[in-house]
Write an enzyme that holds these catalytic residues in place. Structure first.
Site, PDB file in Angstrom:
ATOM      1  N   LYS A  13       7.628   7.211  -1.004  1.00 57.69           N
ATOM      2  CA  LYS A  13       6.877   7.319  -2.273  1.00 57.69           C
ATOM      3  C   LYS A  13       6.422   8.755  -2.526  1.00 57.69           C
ATOM      4  CE  LYS A  13       3.596   4.366  -1.181  1.00 57.69           C
ATOM      5  NZ  LYS A  13       3.998   4.031   0.202  1.00 57.69           N
ATOM      6  N   ARG A  88      -2.966  -0.944  -4.105  1.00 58.58           N
ATOM      7  CA  ARG A  88      -2.430  -1.503  -2.869  1.00 58.58           C
ATOM      8  C   ARG A  88      -2.838  -2.957  -2.680  1.00 58.58           C
ATOM      9  NH1 ARG A  88      -1.717   3.680   0.083  1.00 58.58           N
ATOM     10  NH2 ARG A  88      -0.944   3.252   2.165  1.00 58.58           N
ATOM     11  N   ARG A 127       7.863  11.408  11.072  1.00 57.13           N
ATOM     12  CA  ARG A 127       7.375  12.182   9.925  1.00 57.13           C
ATOM     13  C   ARG A 127       6.476  13.348  10.366  1.00 57.13           C
ATOM     14  NH1 ARG A 127       4.762   8.813   5.077  1.00 57.13           N
ATOM     15  NH2 ARG A 127       3.037   8.409   6.499  1.00 57.13           N
ATOM     16  N   ARG A 160       0.690  13.217  11.203  1.00 55.22           N
ATOM     17  CA  ARG A 160      -0.538  12.593  10.692  1.00 55.22           C
ATOM     18  C   ARG A 160      -1.202  11.754  11.775  1.00 55.22           C
ATOM     19  NH1 ARG A 160       0.598   9.748   4.942  1.00 55.22           N
ATOM     20  NH2 ARG A 160      -0.545   8.110   6.017  1.00 55.22           N
ATOM     21  N   ARG A 171      -0.278  -0.862   9.506  1.00 51.10           N
ATOM     22  CA  ARG A 171      -0.111  -0.480   8.090  1.00 51.10           C
ATOM     23  C   ARG A 171       1.020  -1.275   7.446  1.00 51.10           C
ATOM     24  NH1 ARG A 171       0.866   5.404   9.203  1.00 51.10           N
ATOM     25  NH2 ARG A 171       1.290   5.673   6.997  1.00 51.10           N
TER      26      ARG A 171
HETATM   27  P1  AMP Z   1      -1.002   6.738   2.638  1.00 50.57           P
HETATM   28  O1  AMP Z   1      -1.011   8.209   2.757  1.00 50.57           O
HETATM   29  O2  AMP Z   1      -0.775   6.266   1.236  1.00 50.57           O
HETATM   30  O3  AMP Z   1      -0.071   6.079   3.620  1.00 50.57           O
HETATM   31  O4  AMP Z   1      -2.481   6.251   3.025  1.00 50.57           O
HETATM   32  C1  AMP Z   1      -3.033   6.501   4.299  1.00 50.57           C
HETATM   33  C2  AMP Z   1      -4.231   5.600   4.539  1.00 50.57           C
HETATM   34  O5  AMP Z   1      -5.230   5.868   3.531  1.00 50.57           O
HETATM   35  C3  AMP Z   1      -3.938   4.098   4.406  1.00 50.57           C
HETATM   36  O6  AMP Z   1      -3.442   3.540   5.602  1.00 50.57           O
HETATM   37  C4  AMP Z   1      -5.324   3.573   4.047  1.00 50.57           C
HETATM   38  O7  AMP Z   1      -6.168   3.527   5.175  1.00 50.57           O
HETATM   39  C5  AMP Z   1      -5.853   4.662   3.123  1.00 50.57           C
HETATM   40  N1  AMP Z   1      -5.487   4.412   1.702  1.00 50.57           N
HETATM   41  C6  AMP Z   1      -4.628   5.126   0.921  1.00 50.57           C
HETATM   42  N2  AMP Z   1      -4.548   4.613  -0.314  1.00 50.57           N
HETATM   43  C7  AMP Z   1      -5.379   3.538  -0.310  1.00 50.57           C
HETATM   44  C8  AMP Z   1      -5.705   2.571  -1.290  1.00 50.57           C
HETATM   45  N3  AMP Z   1      -5.154   2.570  -2.518  1.00 50.57           N
HETATM   46  N4  AMP Z   1      -6.613   1.614  -0.945  1.00 50.57           N
HETATM   47  C9  AMP Z   1      -7.167   1.588   0.270  1.00 50.57           C
HETATM   48  N5  AMP Z   1      -6.878   2.439   1.245  1.00 50.57           N
HETATM   49  C10 AMP Z   1      -5.989   3.421   0.962  1.00 50.57           C
END
Ligand code: AMP
Length: 221
Positions: A13, A88, A127, A160, A171
């Site tokens: 994404k 989400r 990654r 990360r 996740r």
């Molecule tokens: P991402 O970079 O999108 O994979 O997000 C990393 C982490 O941030 C996720 O595993 C969640 O803990 C948190 N996170 C990101 N976006 C959201 C969202 N829309 N709602 C809740 N938690 C989020």
């Protein structure tokens, strides 16, 4: 143009949303990036969000909405944006509908990047971000010349905190449980794209899937 990118962690994404931003100018708005910035800046919101992020759980809607609302008010989002990693869950989809509705806006398309779970694990564990260029790379999949260019620029490949196997497994489970139901929620706006392959190939598919929406967009976005 207001677009949501849906897909499991590691589906690409961020990579694809950044490419679309580069091509059409609507900013990529990643709630994950906003949260990580808040955590590294040590803000009160970041401190509250950190435990859920480290465990691979969703951060509360209240905290995420606060960051998102602030971000979407910025002038560069006036003509559109690409949401990456938001919504989400069904509750976030409802809150987004309310937020957009309050300013007379609506979503134009929801794009789902489809990638097999086995591949996702490899993509996520491999990654890295180059500390010198900010480029997203993958130690398993990036072409050797891109990895070499990062080394030549004096970059370190940073992983990360939540890209560990245990957190990744959670996740992916959270995605299946809370995010996948959005495919049904957004059935009327949904375009599915095969997310397997090189980023350039996938981007061609993304553009093809969005073509009708891009052509129908008014000149002001
Ligand atoms: P991402 O970079 O999108 O994979 O997000 C990393 C982490 O941030 C996720 O595993 C969640 O803990 C948190 N996170 C990101 N976006 C959201 C969202 N829309 N709602 C809740 N938690 C989020």
């Amino acid at each position: 143009m207001r677009i949501v990118f849906l897909g499991a962690p590691g589906a690409g994404k961020g990579t694809q949303a950044r490419r679309l931003e580069g091509r059409n100018g609507w900013p990529q708005v990643s709630t994950g990036d906003l949260l990580r910035s808040a955590v590294s800046a040590g803000t009160p919101l970041g401190r509250k969000a950190k435990a859920a992020m480290d465990a691979g759980e969703l951060v509360s809607d209240q905290l995420v909405m606060q960051l998102l609302d602030e971000r979407l008010r910025q002038a560069d989002c006036n003509d559109g944006f690409i949401l990456d990693g938001f919504p989400r869950s069904r509750s976030q989809a409802r809150l987004l509908g309310e937020l957009l509705g309050n300013s007379g806006q609506q979503l134009d398309a929801v794009l789902m990047l489809d990638v097999d779970t086995g591949i996702l694990m490899k993509r996520l564990t491999g990654r890295r971000t180059c500390s010198a260029t900010g480029k997203l790379l993958n130690i398993h999949f990036s072409p050797p010349e891109e990895l070499a260019a990062s080394r030549a620029a004096g970059g370190k490949l940073i992983q990360r905190d939540d890209d560990t196997e245990e957190t990744i497994a959670n996740r992916l489970a959270v995605y299946e449980r809370q995010t996948r139901p959005l495919l049904e929620h957004y059935a009327h706006l949904l375009r599915r794209v095969d997310g397997l392959g090189a980023p350039g190939e996938v981007f061609e598919r993304v553009l093809a899937a969005l073509k009708p929406t891009l052509e129908a967009a008014p000149a002001d976005g």
